[in-house]
Write a protein that holds these residues in place. Structure first.
Motif, PDB file in Angstrom:
ATOM      1  N   TYR A  73       0.859  -1.191   0.000  1.00 12.57           N
ATOM      2  CA  TYR A  73       0.000   0.000   0.000  1.00 12.57           C
ATOM      3  C   TYR A  73       0.893   1.237   0.000  1.00 12.57           C
ATOM      4  O   TYR A  73       1.846   1.326   0.777  1.00 12.57           O
ATOM      5  CB  TYR A  73      -0.905   0.013   1.231  1.00 12.57           C
ATOM      6  N   TYR A  74       0.564   2.182  -0.898  1.00 11.59           N
ATOM      7  CA  TYR A  74       1.299   3.447  -0.943  1.00 11.59           C
ATOM      8  C   TYR A  74       0.327   4.539  -1.377  1.00 11.59           C
ATOM      9  O   TYR A  74      -0.398   4.388  -2.358  1.00 11.59           O
ATOM     10  CB  TYR A  74       2.463   3.378  -1.937  1.00 11.59           C
ATOM     11  N   HIS A  75       0.295   5.628  -0.623  1.00 10.57           N
ATOM     12  CA  HIS A  75      -0.559   6.769  -0.980  1.00 10.57           C
ATOM     13  C   HIS A  75       0.113   8.052  -0.493  1.00 10.57           C
ATOM     14  O   HIS A  75       0.641   8.101   0.609  1.00 10.57           O
ATOM     15  CB  HIS A  75      -1.945   6.623  -0.347  1.00 10.57           C
ATOM     16  N   GLU A  76       0.074   9.069  -1.343  1.00  8.64           N
ATOM     17  CA  GLU A  76       0.732  10.340  -1.048  1.00  8.64           C
ATOM     18  C   GLU A  76      -0.288  11.476  -1.124  1.00  8.64           C
ATOM     19  O   GLU A  76      -1.072  11.537  -2.070  1.00  8.64           O
ATOM     20  CB  GLU A  76       1.809  10.553  -2.122  1.00  8.64           C
ATOM     21  N   LEU A  87      -6.957  12.614   7.074  1.00  8.85           N
ATOM     22  CA  LEU A  87      -7.339  12.360   5.688  1.00  8.85           C
ATOM     23  C   LEU A  87      -6.660  11.085   5.170  1.00  8.85           C
ATOM     24  O   LEU A  87      -7.286  10.257   4.504  1.00  8.85           O
ATOM     25  CB  LEU A  87      -6.973  13.558   4.802  1.00  8.85           C
ATOM     26  N   ALA A  88      -5.385  10.919   5.485  1.00 11.18           N
ATOM     27  CA  ALA A  88      -4.638   9.725   5.061  1.00 11.18           C
ATOM     28  C   ALA A  88      -5.245   8.468   5.688  1.00 11.18           C
ATOM     29  O   ALA A  88      -5.385   7.435   5.030  1.00 11.18           O
ATOM     30  CB  ALA A  88      -3.170   9.855   5.448  1.00 11.18           C
ATOM     31  N   VAL A 125       2.843  10.764   3.567  1.00  8.96           N
ATOM     32  CA  VAL A 125       3.022   9.486   2.876  1.00  8.96           C
ATOM     33  C   VAL A 125       2.518   8.337   3.756  1.00  8.96           C
ATOM     34  O   VAL A 125       2.935   8.199   4.902  1.00  8.96           O
ATOM     35  CB  VAL A 125       4.511   9.267   2.506  1.00  8.96           C
ATOM     36  N   SER A 126       1.616   7.520   3.176  1.00  7.58           N
ATOM     37  CA  SER A 126       1.148   6.283   3.815  1.00  7.58           C
ATOM     38  C   SER A 126       1.826   5.146   3.068  1.00  7.58           C
ATOM     39  O   SER A 126       1.644   5.006   1.861  1.00  7.58           O
ATOM     40  CB  SER A 126      -0.366   6.144   3.691  1.00  7.58           C
ATOM     41  N   ARG A 127       2.602   4.349   3.794  1.00  6.66           N
ATOM     42  CA  ARG A 127       3.390   3.299   3.130  1.00  6.66           C
ATOM     43  C   ARG A 127       3.426   2.066   4.014  1.00  6.66           C
ATOM     44  O   ARG A 127       3.531   2.174   5.227  1.00  6.66           O
ATOM     45  CB  ARG A 127       4.803   3.824   2.899  1.00  6.66           C
ATOM     46  N   GLY A 128       3.352   0.904   3.373  1.00  5.47           N
ATOM     47  CA  GLY A 128       3.448  -0.347   4.127  1.00  5.47           C
ATOM     48  C   GLY A 128       2.738  -1.459   3.390  1.00  5.47           C
ATOM     49  O   GLY A 128       2.674  -1.468   2.164  1.00  5.47           O
ATOM     50  N   SER A 129       2.194  -2.385   4.180  1.00  5.45           N
ATOM     51  CA  SER A 129       1.497  -3.518   3.566  1.00  5.45           C
ATOM     52  C   SER A 129       0.342  -3.972   4.440  1.00  5.45           C
ATOM     53  O   SER A 129       0.320  -3.720   5.641  1.00  5.45           O
ATOM     54  CB  SER A 129       2.466  -4.673   3.331  1.00  5.45           C
TER      55      SER A 129
END
Length: 198
Positions: free
Chosen positions: A49-52, A133-134, A167-171
């Motif tokens: 998962y990745y979202h900016e 929001l993230a 930044v939202s990052r991980g799995s």
């Protein structure tokens, strides 16, 4: 089944075979028989998962300026009495049918146009706003997965603010139904044993 619970598998591998092995008393295969294999297969895997989200974003605000207009419509005939505006104006039209009496409707209508002026502005999220929001974006993503029947067993996503972005990052560890039916593989029948073979 070709795999047990906990075994690793790769895309394209046969997980449930349509070949039955018929064995004799000494557990040697004497014949292969093809059958229609059917199974519910669930796999556990990591989904990246990745979202900016940029900290500075563009939005709109009303200026307070309004314009009113009117139009008449009769069949394919249309007459508008309003100031034609281009960019920067939001238009709302409200149409009403015309009646000669309470029960006799005319084949025409009148419309009222309201135009509100807006302008683009740049704003910046606070740290709390952008993290919220993230988090909501991640939750919506998880909900979409669950609507498809995917179970989420673990969430390893970190939300951090780096420079001018959140930044939202991980799995996510997910459990989902998988597999597609394919043709049964061909097997050469074992040689028939004779008394000389033992």
């Amino acid at each position: 089944p070709r795999k047990k619970v906990g075994d690793l598998c790769k895309k394209g591998e046969i997980l449930v075979s349509g070949i039955l092995e018929l064995k004799d008393d000494s557990q040697e295969v004497v014949k292969y028989e093809a059958v229609h294999a059917d199974a519910d297969i669930y796999i556990k895997r990591q989904k990246a998962y990745y979202h900016e989200i940029p900290m500075i974003y563009e939005t709109y605000e009303w200026t307070g300026k309004k314009k009113k207009g009117i139009y008449l419509k009769a069949g394919r005939f249309y007459l508008e009495i309003a100031d034609r505006t281009k960019n920067g104006w939001y238009q709302i039209a409200e149409e009403q049918k015309m009646y000669l009496t309470k029960s006799f409707q005319l084949p025409c209508s009148i419309g009222y146009i309201t135009q509100n002026q807006y302008r683009k502005i740049k704003k910046e999220y606070t740290r709390e706003e952008v993290k919220k929001l993230a988090w909501h974006t991640l939750q919506r993503y998880e909900e979409k997965l669950m609507q498809k029947g995917v179970q989420i067993s673990e969430n390893n996503v970190k939300i951090e603010i780096k420079h001018q972005d959140c930044v939202s990052r991980g799995s996510l560890t997910v459990i989902e139904k998988t597999g597609k039916e394919g043709p049964t593989e061909r097997k050469t029948q074992p040689k028939e044993r004779t008394p000389e073979d033992g």
